[in-house]
Enzyme design. Structure first.
Site, PDB file in Angstrom:
ATOM      1  CB  SER A 303      55.413  20.139 173.400  1.00 55.21           C
ATOM      2  OG  SER A 303      55.076  21.164 172.505  1.00 55.21           O
ATOM      3  CG  ASP A 314      58.947   8.594 162.755  1.00 56.73           C
ATOM      4  OD1 ASP A 314      58.822   7.666 163.576  1.00 56.73           O
ATOM      5  OD2 ASP A 314      58.019   9.381 162.463  1.00 56.73           O
ATOM      6  CE  LYS A 328      50.856  20.977 174.130  1.00 52.75           C
ATOM      7  NZ  LYS A 328      51.756  22.056 173.871  1.00 52.75           N
TER       8      LYS A 328
END
Length: 399
Positions: A303, A314, A328
């Protein structure tokens, strides 16, 4: 000659009473034959009226008397279970009180973090200065009895509730250490759960600051910032953010924690049917904007933790070390109900800066984050192999 006119008011009142009585009679049990518009005006939506009708029938007819609030709780729970969504839940009033307490960094108990064990509760963490620490309870011990009641075979929350209690009260605990049982009276107290733990370690010629974050509770980012500044003052040149077994928390705290390492740009985008698409961005005041760093993750990283790890991956800000994360890709919204309970409902999905959604199809478990460097701790050794690998990765880029 004067004439008397009869007032229309009594007649109107009488008509209203008749209509009200008819509405009550019709709305109670006999609404099916009414035209749609009139049925809606007197009864309400037919889809929800039938639920109340069913509850009435069970309450009136079932051979054992069952409280209406219990039937209502079970009906709501059935609606949520019907979603087939492992992340959505209904909390009855008692469960919701426990849920809110779990979001707090304080609780009243003996000062341990536990997991379920066939014989009771296995101790995973013993907090410093806690009653458990003073009593001699150690990590790996199994608490088997509380006030003479066996904890074996109970649900974890039920067993924990027997150990917890008001500050100043005593609980007689039996625990097993290295195969030998010990029984002592332990006095409960208010325990503050440390959200952040930090340490400084040396890897070759590089000092590596390690910050472990347990949960993304309210204010967690401030503790992370404070720990990073202290480590920086002590000479840290590289950093490890340890998010192992961090199941998440508040999305805005994830944004703020990631902002400690990013000076600009997107962190996460949320999308949902009832919520507008929204991109959370770095706040622009990083504590550690460019020092080498690794993020340590495992299967319990989920989460909000995955939001932070995904953003730093990223944005090429950190190397991800460990094992694949939970996966999740959805977030929940808590909706309080008039009975004192609440719905914890999946309200949307989140996407990393590159557009990845880490969840699976629908609300199932998904792909998670794959680490660039694989490492795992061996629970049978005193050394933390995962942390050692992450510190080595971070220090390899030390300047």
């Amino acid at each position: 000659m004067s004439s008397l006119r009869r007032s229309p008011l009594p007649a109107a009142i009488g008509l209203c009473i008749v209509l009200l009585a008819a509405g009550i009679w019709i709305g109670g049990r006999h609404s099916s034959w009414l035209p749609g518009p009139l049925r809606a005006a007197l009864v309400g939506d037919e889809d929800t009226a039938v639920v109340e009708e069913a509850i009435d029938d069970v309450a009136d007819t079932y051979y054992r008397k069952i409280p209406r609030d219990q039937l209502a709780n079970q009906a709501i729970d059935g609606v949520v279970r019907g979603l087939d969504d492992r992340f959505s839940a209904y909390f009855d009033p008692q469960d919701y009180r426990r849920f809110k307490q779990s979001q707090n960094s304080e609780f009243s108990g003996v000062g341990v973090q536990v997991s379920q064990h066939p014989r009771g509760l296995r101790v995973e963490v013993v907090y410093d200065d806690s009653p458990a620490k003073r009593a001699g309870i150690d990590v790996g011990d199994v608490i088997t009895r509380a006030d003479g009641r066996s904890l074996g075979g109970r649900k974890q929350e039920d067993a924990v509730s027997l150990v917890k209690g008001p500050p100043g009260s005593d609980v007689r605990l039996t625990w097993v250490h290295d195969g030998r049982p010990t029984t002592k009276d332990v006095t409960r107290t208010t325990v503050s759960v440390p959200v952040v733990a930090s340490s400084l370690r040396r890897e070759a010629a590089c000092k590596v600051g390690v910050v472990r974050l347990a949960t993304f509770s309210s204010g967690a980012h401030a503790e992370v910032y404070s720990a990073l500044r202290r480590l920086k003052d002590r000479g840290a040149k590289a950093y490890v953010l340890d998010l192992r077994d961090n199941g998440g928390g508040l999305v805005n705290e994830a944004q703020l924690v990631a902002s400690a390492f990013l000076d600009e740009g997107p962190i996460v985008t949320t999308r949902g049917r009832a919520v507008q698409e929204h991109t959370l961005r770095a706040t622009g005041s990083p504590v550690i904007p460019d020092a080498p760093m690794a993020v340590l993750v495992d299967n319990g990283t989920a989460s909000a933790s995955e939001i932070v790890a995904g953003a730093l991956q990223d944005r090429h800000r950190a190397t991800i070390v460990g094992t694949k994360t939970f996966g999740k890709g959805v977030f929940q919204q808590v909706l309080e109900l008039s009975n004192g309970g609440a719905l914890d409902i999946t309200a949307g999905q989140y996407f990393t800066p590159s557009g990845r959604n880490l969840g699976g199809r629908g609300v199932s478990r998904g792909s998670g984050i794959e680490p660039s460097v694989r490492a795992a701790d061996d629970p049978n050794t005193p050394r933390d192999e995962g942390l050692a690998k992450a510190a080595g990765v971070a220090s390899s880029k030390c300047r």
